[in-house]
Design an enzyme around this catalytic site. Sequence first.
Site, PDB file in Angstrom:
ATOM      1  N   SER A 127      42.046  54.401  49.167  1.00 41.12           N
ATOM      2  CA  SER A 127      41.697  55.051  50.442  1.00 41.12           C
ATOM      3  C   SER A 127      42.421  54.353  51.588  1.00 41.12           C
ATOM      4  CB  SER A 127      40.188  54.965  50.685  1.00 41.12           C
ATOM      5  OG  SER A 127      39.471  55.443  49.582  1.00 41.12           O
TER       6      SER A 127
ATOM      7  N   GLN B 241      41.475  48.910  49.983  1.00 46.91           N
ATOM      8  CA  GLN B 241      41.013  48.171  48.812  1.00 46.91           C
ATOM      9  C   GLN B 241      41.883  48.494  47.603  1.00 46.91           C
ATOM     10  OE1 GLN B 241      37.483  49.644  46.685  1.00 46.91           O
ATOM     11  NE2 GLN B 241      36.553  47.648  47.010  1.00 46.91           N
ATOM     12  N   GLY B 242      42.528  47.511  47.020  1.00 44.67           N
ATOM     13  CA  GLY B 242      43.381  47.711  45.851  1.00 44.67           C
ATOM     14  C   GLY B 242      42.667  47.337  44.574  1.00 44.67           C
ATOM     15  N   TYR B 243      41.798  48.199  44.106  1.00 44.80           N
ATOM     16  CA  TYR B 243      41.054  47.940  42.867  1.00 44.80           C
ATOM     17  C   TYR B 243      41.530  48.863  41.733  1.00 44.80           C
ATOM     18  CZ  TYR B 243      37.434  44.737  44.675  1.00 44.80           C
ATOM     19  OH  TYR B 243      36.766  43.654  45.177  1.00 44.80           O
ATOM     20  N   SER B 244      41.276  50.174  41.880  1.00 45.96           N
ATOM     21  CA  SER B 244      41.518  51.117  40.777  1.00 45.96           C
ATOM     22  C   SER B 244      42.997  51.207  40.422  1.00 45.96           C
ATOM     23  CB  SER B 244      40.997  52.507  41.150  1.00 45.96           C
ATOM     24  OG  SER B 244      39.603  52.485  41.339  1.00 45.96           O
TER      25      SER B 244
ATOM     26  N   GLU C  74      30.005  47.296  49.055  1.00 45.03           N
ATOM     27  CA  GLU C  74      30.458  48.691  49.020  1.00 45.03           C
ATOM     28  C   GLU C  74      29.299  49.596  48.624  1.00 45.03           C
ATOM     29  OE1 GLU C  74      33.505  49.612  46.177  1.00 45.03           O
ATOM     30  OE2 GLU C  74      34.017  51.488  47.191  1.00 45.03           O
TER      31      GLU C  74
END
Length: 405
Positions: free
Chosen positions: A170, A135-138, A253
């Site tokens: 992660s 997941q590419g969020y932060s 999530e």
Amino acid sequence: MDLSYNAEYQAFRTEVRAFLDGHWSDGDRAAHGGSEVLIGRITRPEPRVTEFRMRAIEAGYLYRNIPRQWGGGEQPFDPLRSAIIREEFKRARAPREMVGQGPSMLVFTLLEHGTEEQKKRFIRSTLLGEVLWCQGYSEPGAGSDLASLRTRAELDGDQWVINGQKIWTSNAQEADWMFALVRSEPDAPKHDGISYLLIDMKTPGITVRPLRQMTGESDFNEVFFDNARVPRSAIVGDRGKGWIVSRSTLKYERALIGDTDINRRTLDGLVMLARAIDRRGRPAIEDPVLRGRLVEVETKLIAAELHSMRLLTMQSRGEEPGLPGMVPKLYTTQLSYEMARLAMDISGDGAALAPGEPEAPAMGMFVHAYLWSLGILIAGGTANIQRNIIAERGLGLPRDASQKR
């Protein structure tokens, strides 16, 4: 209060047990039982596990809420049958549905917002673990305040050109693909102008740099984009509407993190640890202070389990969980932290030994759990973010005036 199942559901339990007896042997249990990874790195399932899952899907026991055309079991909504399946698969130590960012979060997002081509290409392979996701969020400066993200995606012909950086990603080392939020309209208001893209991790211009954690492991990573190009069709939902799409992913999530099964297993181990550790010539579990703390965390766990049953009852009646459904993530992650802290106190000086040290109590398993509990508190939104969600969306209180929306 009668918590027993009626004759119809007892018959269904018998049916599930017969399926497990016929398709998951003692040899399978010995070779693969209990191999599910709940924290840490994701792994591709072994062929025998995938073979079993495909049979269970065909029988309608796994991925019941996913249409068959996309690789699911497609069964009528029945939370009590789902609960029985979870209980029986757990008892038989048989593979359950895969847990992770792909099967637990992205799949449902694609069902809500994806194109037919995206569903066809990704859902079935993700459910079976053939395609692994991160997941590419932060980003640096955009964690809890996710809408401040600055990674850019500019449309050049039929391709998005991506530049920027993600952090705390992660499983980026193992993942085949990333679902990411990028800023595609830089002049739009903060929560607008964000798009949701699917990115092949083998795309030229992507660099993954592992971050060494205090556990000694590297489950998190930095991901850098340097003119990485992905097809125009990689977008999920409308251009500039990625914030709306991301709400779906975050919802799943938080539901994933709020499960009480892990806490029950942790408490069972905690009691075993307290019985094994010697404190002034007596088992630690006989120390009245530690016994009191054990009772306190078990009481909180029972409350969480009963709350889960309350939610199950609401589901079975077709009721929306509303405010009660917002509580588990906040409550259970804090309880995980309390249990891990208690394990450190029970371990005494042994808690200073690193995981894997021969002299470490329980081989340092609880030290590892303690270090991980700090990360789980933050994952999917910090405790204060969760409290804001409960206050604003659940209780209808005014929004924080200091936050620009």
